[in-house]
Design an enzyme around this catalytic site. Sequence first.
Site, short mmCIF file in Angstrom:
data_model
loop_
_atom_site.label_atom_id
_atom_site.label_comp_id
_atom_site.label_asym_id
_atom_site.label_seq_id
_atom_site.Cartn_x
_atom_site.Cartn_y
_atom_site.Cartn_z
N LYS A 127 0.85 -1.18 0.00
CA LYS A 127 0.00 0.00 0.00
C LYS A 127 0.89 1.23 0.00
CE LYS A 127 -3.63 2.42 2.46
NZ LYS A 127 -4.55 2.42 3.60
N LYS A 179 -2.05 -1.48 -3.94
CA LYS A 179 -2.93 -0.32 -3.90
C LYS A 179 -2.13 0.96 -3.96
CE LYS A 179 -6.03 1.93 -0.75
NZ LYS A 179 -6.40 2.12 0.60
C1 PBG Z 1 -7.57 3.37 5.44
C2 PBG Z 1 -7.78 3.23 3.98
C3 PBG Z 1 -7.59 4.18 2.97
C4 PBG Z 1 -8.02 3.59 1.79
C5 PBG Z 1 -8.41 2.29 2.10
N1 PBG Z 1 -8.24 2.09 3.45
C6 PBG Z 1 -7.14 5.59 3.05
C7 PBG Z 1 -5.78 5.90 3.47
O1 PBG Z 1 -4.92 5.05 3.65
O2 PBG Z 1 -5.56 7.10 3.67
C8 PBG Z 1 -8.04 4.24 0.43
C9 PBG Z 1 -9.11 3.75 -0.48
C10 PBG Z 1 -9.41 4.61 -1.64
O3 PBG Z 1 -8.77 5.67 -1.88
O4 PBG Z 1 -10.32 4.24 -2.36
N2 PBG Z 1 -6.26 3.24 5.83
ZN ZN Z 2 -5.88 3.92 7.89
#
Ligand code: PBG
Ligand code: ZN
Length: 335
Positions: free
Chosen positions: A201, A254
């Site tokens: 991520k 992601k």
């Molecule tokens: C929470 C989370 C996020 C997303 C999924 N889980 C936001 C972040 O990490 O700030 C992003 C999902 C999206 O942008 O569709 N940690």
């Molecule tokens: Zn988070």
Amino acid sequence: MGKARMKDERRNRYRRLRASQTLRNLVRETTLTPHDLIQPFFVVEGTDKKETIASMPGIYRYSPDLLVKAVEAYRKAGGQACLLFGIPGKKDTTASQAYAAAGVVPKAIRQIKKTFPDFLVATDVCLCAYMTHGHCGVVHGGVIDNDKSLPLLAKMAVAHAGAGADFVAPSDMMDGRVRTIRESLDKNDFSNVGILSYAAKYASAYYGPFREAAGSPPRFGDRATYQMDPANQREALKEARQDVDEGADIVMVKPALAYLDVVALLRRKLTVPVAAYNVSGEYSMVKAAAAKNWIDEKAVVLETLTSIKRAGADIIISYHAQDALGWIEEVRSKK
Ligand code: PBG
Ligand code: ZN
């Protein structure tokens, strides 16, 4: 280099295989199907709520009762799986609502499962939407404390499993969270509940619209000390291998589009299923351009989702999923 080679080149008429719809159907290498898709849903406390999200047209925050209706419509369209995000009524510095047995996500899971027991429910496991400071872990003296965050994440996973979640999806990027969550699930008799880990991520600007949707932007600093640097590829493999070692059943990359090289790499190097998250910013850009009639939304969405699958994703999480289900069927039946 002689005549022989020139002749060969003249014989290579690649257009023969593109000459008709039938031929293109026959030789197509990648086919997107409804089975590949997971639809994210946002759930808020209360009843009879369906709130719009300005930066994500077509996506809503539902209270649990209306979420069941939304799931019903999604199932009717051919959908079979969702990923749930909770937006609690109250935030604090211990994220108490994240692991409350009567929290908004457990409530939503119970209602969905009561009506649709076979509908797959995965849940995002992260503390940011539940913390006043908006960070994904516990904060101590301005620092995000890895090891203090782990037990809270594990409690959150157990609360979701207790309500009937099929999969938990930790998205916090703390080190060791997959192991801690796996151990807690097993200890609590949830060895059948799977872990879909957000393994690679990235600290991405593509999450902007989501943070509006979930009310979860960090109130100070950013997420760069726990989410990955967008410049790194090898590190993704290290992260994913570690998560698999710790017990992840599925690993995720992601965002998706700016990271298709990472999707391809993990698919090549690992044997577990690889998921890709077509995130909020990717969705919003398409919706904004489509609203101005600058692009053909249906064609762009199908091309995008197909490219994610072609890169190697076995599973695609996308806000376009529900629309895509109908479009996939239209294209499939095209003669
Ligand atoms: C929470 C989370 C996020 C997303 C999924 N889980 C936001 C972040 O990490 O700030 C992003 C999902 C999206 O942008 O569709 N940690
Ligand atoms: Zn988070």
